[in-house]
Design a protein around this motif. Structure first.
Motif, PDB file in Angstrom:
ATOM      1  N   GLY A 110       0.774  -1.227   0.000  1.00 21.31           N
ATOM      2  CA  GLY A 110       0.000   0.000   0.000  1.00 21.31           C
ATOM      3  C   GLY A 110       0.807   1.280   0.000  1.00 21.31           C
ATOM      4  O   GLY A 110       0.250   2.373   0.044  1.00 21.31           O
ATOM      5  N   VAL A 111       2.124   1.193  -0.041  1.00 20.05           N
ATOM      6  CA  VAL A 111       2.997   2.372  -0.012  1.00 20.05           C
ATOM      7  C   VAL A 111       4.071   2.235  -1.080  1.00 20.05           C
ATOM      8  O   VAL A 111       4.765   1.213  -1.129  1.00 20.05           O
ATOM      9  N   SER A 112       4.208   3.255  -1.917  1.00 24.29           N
ATOM     10  CA  SER A 112       5.249   3.251  -2.940  1.00 24.29           C
ATOM     11  C   SER A 112       6.578   3.720  -2.351  1.00 24.29           C
ATOM     12  O   SER A 112       6.600   4.444  -1.349  1.00 24.29           O
ATOM     13  N   PRO A 113       7.700   3.332  -2.952  1.00 23.67           N
ATOM     14  CA  PRO A 113       8.990   3.855  -2.503  1.00 23.67           C
ATOM     15  C   PRO A 113       9.019   5.378  -2.557  1.00 23.67           C
ATOM     16  O   PRO A 113       8.348   5.999  -3.384  1.00 23.67           O
ATOM     17  N   HIS A 114       9.793   5.963  -1.657  1.00 28.72           N
ATOM     18  CA  HIS A 114       9.969   7.422  -1.664  1.00 28.72           C
ATOM     19  C   HIS A 114      11.127   7.818  -2.562  1.00 28.72           C
ATOM     20  O   HIS A 114      11.155   8.915  -3.107  1.00 28.72           O
ATOM     21  N   ILE A 115      12.082   6.913  -2.710  1.00 29.98           N
ATOM     22  CA  ILE A 115      13.252   7.184  -3.539  1.00 29.98           C
ATOM     23  C   ILE A 115      13.723   5.897  -4.187  1.00 29.98           C
ATOM     24  O   ILE A 115      13.690   4.832  -3.568  1.00 29.98           O
ATOM     25  N   VAL A 116      14.131   6.011  -5.443  1.00 30.46           N
ATOM     26  CA  VAL A 116      14.717   4.895  -6.182  1.00 30.46           C
ATOM     27  C   VAL A 116      16.058   5.349  -6.735  1.00 30.46           C
ATOM     28  O   VAL A 116      16.197   6.493  -7.201  1.00 30.46           O
ATOM     29  N   VAL A 117      17.043   4.468  -6.669  1.00 35.26           N
ATOM     30  CA  VAL A 117      18.367   4.756  -7.233  1.00 35.26           C
ATOM     31  C   VAL A 117      18.690   3.695  -8.274  1.00 35.26           C
ATOM     32  O   VAL A 117      18.564   2.491  -8.004  1.00 35.26           O
ATOM     33  N   GLU A 118      19.074   4.129  -9.450  1.00 38.51           N
ATOM     34  CA  GLU A 118      19.552   3.224 -10.489  1.00 38.51           C
ATOM     35  C   GLU A 118      21.013   3.562 -10.780  1.00 38.51           C
ATOM     36  O   GLU A 118      21.379   4.724 -10.947  1.00 38.51           O
ATOM     37  N   LEU A 119      21.841   2.517 -10.811  1.00 37.64           N
ATOM     38  CA  LEU A 119      23.267   2.656 -11.099  1.00 37.64           C
ATOM     39  C   LEU A 119      23.488   2.249 -12.548  1.00 37.64           C
ATOM     40  O   LEU A 119      23.264   1.097 -12.911  1.00 37.64           O
ATOM     41  N   LEU A 120      23.884   3.189 -13.362  1.00 42.35           N
ATOM     42  CA  LEU A 120      23.952   2.954 -14.798  1.00 42.35           C
ATOM     43  C   LEU A 120      24.959   1.870 -15.149  1.00 42.35           C
ATOM     44  O   LEU A 120      26.057   1.816 -14.615  1.00 42.35           O
ATOM     45  N   SER A 121      24.550   1.005 -16.060  1.00 44.79           N
ATOM     46  CA  SER A 121      25.437  -0.001 -16.637  1.00 44.79           C
ATOM     47  C   SER A 121      25.157  -0.035 -18.133  1.00 44.79           C
ATOM     48  O   SER A 121      24.107   0.433 -18.589  1.00 44.79           O
ATOM     49  N   PRO A 122      26.081  -0.585 -18.920  1.00 42.96           N
ATOM     50  CA  PRO A 122      25.885  -0.596 -20.373  1.00 42.96           C
ATOM     51  C   PRO A 122      24.579  -1.253 -20.806  1.00 42.96           C
ATOM     52  O   PRO A 122      23.977  -0.852 -21.803  1.00 42.96           O
ATOM     53  N   SER A 123      24.124  -2.242 -20.058  1.00 41.74           N
ATOM     54  CA  SER A 123      22.929  -2.984 -20.477  1.00 41.74           C
ATOM     55  C   SER A 123      21.627  -2.305 -20.077  1.00 41.74           C
ATOM     56  O   SER A 123      20.572  -2.621 -20.619  1.00 41.74           O
ATOM     57  N   THR A 124      21.667  -1.367 -19.128  1.00 44.15           N
ATOM     58  CA  THR A 124      20.423  -0.781 -18.629  1.00 44.15           C
ATOM     59  C   THR A 124      20.321   0.724 -18.804  1.00 44.15           C
ATOM     60  O   THR A 124      19.297   1.312 -18.477  1.00 44.15           O
ATOM     61  N   GLU A 125      21.362   1.354 -19.322  1.00 42.22           N
ATOM     62  CA  GLU A 125      21.405   2.816 -19.346  1.00 42.22           C
ATOM     63  C   GLU A 125      20.219   3.435 -20.073  1.00 42.22           C
ATOM     64  O   GLU A 125      19.596   4.386 -19.584  1.00 42.22           O
ATOM     65  N   LYS A 126      19.874   2.902 -21.252  1.00 40.43           N
ATOM     66  CA  LYS A 126      18.774   3.492 -22.009  1.00 40.43           C
ATOM     67  C   LYS A 126      17.462   3.421 -21.252  1.00 40.43           C
ATOM     68  O   LYS A 126      16.700   4.382 -21.204  1.00 40.43           O
ATOM     69  N   GLU A 127      17.182   2.251 -20.655  1.00 44.45           N
ATOM     70  CA  GLU A 127      15.925   2.115 -19.921  1.00 44.45           C
ATOM     71  C   GLU A 127      15.938   2.972 -18.659  1.00 44.45           C
ATOM     72  O   GLU A 127      14.934   3.595 -18.317  1.00 44.45           O
ATOM     73  N   ASP A 128      17.064   3.022 -17.964  1.00 44.99           N
ATOM     74  CA  ASP A 128      17.150   3.818 -16.745  1.00 44.99           C
ATOM     75  C   ASP A 128      16.867   5.287 -17.013  1.00 44.99           C
ATOM     76  O   ASP A 128      16.332   5.995 -16.147  1.00 44.99           O
ATOM     77  N   LEU A 129      17.234   5.764 -18.196  1.00 38.99           N
ATOM     78  CA  LEU A 129      17.045   7.174 -18.539  1.00 38.99           C
ATOM     79  C   LEU A 129      15.792   7.412 -19.376  1.00 38.99           C
ATOM     80  O   LEU A 129      15.603   8.487 -19.937  1.00 38.99           O
ATOM     81  N   GLY A 130      14.933   6.406 -19.457  1.00 42.32           N
ATOM     82  CA  GLY A 130      13.665   6.579 -20.150  1.00 42.32           C
ATOM     83  C   GLY A 130      13.768   6.644 -21.652  1.00 42.32           C
ATOM     84  O   GLY A 130      12.896   7.207 -22.321  1.00 42.32           O
ATOM     85  N   LYS A 131      14.814   6.039 -22.220  1.00 42.52           N
ATOM     86  CA  LYS A 131      15.027   6.114 -23.667  1.00 42.52           C
ATOM     87  C   LYS A 131      14.699   4.820 -24.398  1.00 42.52           C
ATOM     88  O   LYS A 131      14.975   4.679 -25.581  1.00 42.52           O
ATOM     89  N   SER A 132      14.117   3.858 -23.679  1.00 42.37           N
ATOM     90  CA  SER A 132      13.730   2.601 -24.323  1.00 42.37           C
ATOM     91  C   SER A 132      12.480   2.079 -23.649  1.00 42.37           C
ATOM     92  O   SER A 132      12.045   2.577 -22.611  1.00 42.37           O
ATOM     93  N   HIS A 133      11.894   1.044 -24.239  1.00 42.79           N
ATOM     94  CA  HIS A 133      10.676   0.460 -23.699  1.00 42.79           C
ATOM     95  C   HIS A 133      10.890  -1.022 -23.441  1.00 42.79           C
ATOM     96  O   HIS A 133      11.753  -1.664 -24.039  1.00 42.79           O
ATOM     97  N   SER A 134      10.077  -1.561 -22.526  1.00 43.96           N
ATOM     98  CA  SER A 134      10.165  -2.980 -22.223  1.00 43.96           C
ATOM     99  C   SER A 134       9.723  -3.807 -23.405  1.00 43.96           C
ATOM    100  O   SER A 134       8.938  -3.371 -24.258  1.00 43.96           O
TER     101      SER A 134
END
Length: 252
Positions: A110-134
């Motif tokens: 019933g409670v969403s996270p207050h903060i999320v941290v993503e650590l960029l890696s070559p395989s996830t950078e585009k998705e982490d920055l909102g530049k790709s879709h699932s």
């Protein structure tokens, strides 16, 4: 870090091992969905976990985790995201105050996270920055469905107030905050951000952790003092005691 395609041809003179040693991002995996966690991700997530201490919440009402499945849609219960690290306030540290969590299920918590941290890696950078879709997934009834991207889940569905992205390669921290219904990147005059709602800040600290000297993300308090880990507090007390003994003329 310099990256090569694998396998590499040996040069003359040979390149240094640092330039030719493959990483888990370079080599194929048995399971393409599970790349695993590199050493930096592990150390950095641990430091965030150890220093996430919002001043206006009791310790038993603070939860944080890394690489834990975050389920967000009761109508698509197999859809999840797996943040590198996230922090929640106002929920029990233990599930039902009794047990360690095996996942974080929004429609139960019933409670969403207050903060999320993503650590960029070559395989996830585009998705982490909102530049790709699932990618599309097959539902139980055989229909093809496309889950929202990580960015869309954090911004539109869970409406997480603070989204922090950090690159170990450039030492750049980027912070996105919700304004109305979308993320807006903050213009950082300092390498830190204060979160008034939980009386805690997050920023870049230069120091040694786990024997590694570099810039790390960690939390700080109202007086802009970095939150110390238990080990750091013990070391600090030991140094203070040693100093007091010397002042009294006692050899420690």
């Amino acid at each position: 870090m310099y990256r090569l395609k694998y396998p590499t041809e040996q040069s003359d003179p040979p390149l240094s091992p640092r330039e030719t040693l493959p990483t888990m991002y370079d080599l194929p995996s048995e399971n393409h969905e599970e790349l695993g966690v590199d050493q930096f991700h592990g150390f950095q997530s641990e430091l965030l976990w150890l220093t996430f201490c919002p001043a206006n919440y009791k310790s038993d009402r603070i939860f944080s985790s890394s690489d834990l499945n975050l389920y967000y849609n009761v109508h698509h219960q197999n859809w999840y995201k797996r943040p590198d690290w996230f922090g929640v306030v106002g929920v029990p540290k233990l599930y039902d105050d009794q047990d360690l969590r095996l996942s974080y299920v929004i429609w139960q918590e019933g409670v969403s996270p207050h903060i999320v941290v993503e650590l960029l890696s070559p395989s996830t950078e585009k998705e982490d920055l909102g530049k790709s879709h699932s990618r599309e997934q097959i539902s139980h009834n055989g229909n093809t469905e496309k889950p929202p991207s990580k960015w869309e889940v954090y911004e539109k569905i869970l409406r997480i107030p603070y989204y922090v992205v950090f690159s170990r390669y450039t030492d750049q921290m980027r912070v996105f905050t919700l304004q109305s219904d979308r993320y807006v990147e903050k213009d950082l005059t300092e390498l830190k951000v204060w979160m008034t709602e939980i009386e805690l800040g997050i920023g870049l600290w230069e120091g040694e952790y786990k024997g590694v000297q570099r810039l790390w993300l960690r939390f700080y308090d109202y007086n802009e003092n970095w939150i110390l880990t238990d080990a750091e507090q013990s070391e600090q007390r030991a140094k203070y005691l040693e100093q007091r003994l010397r002042e009294l003329g006692i050899e420690p």
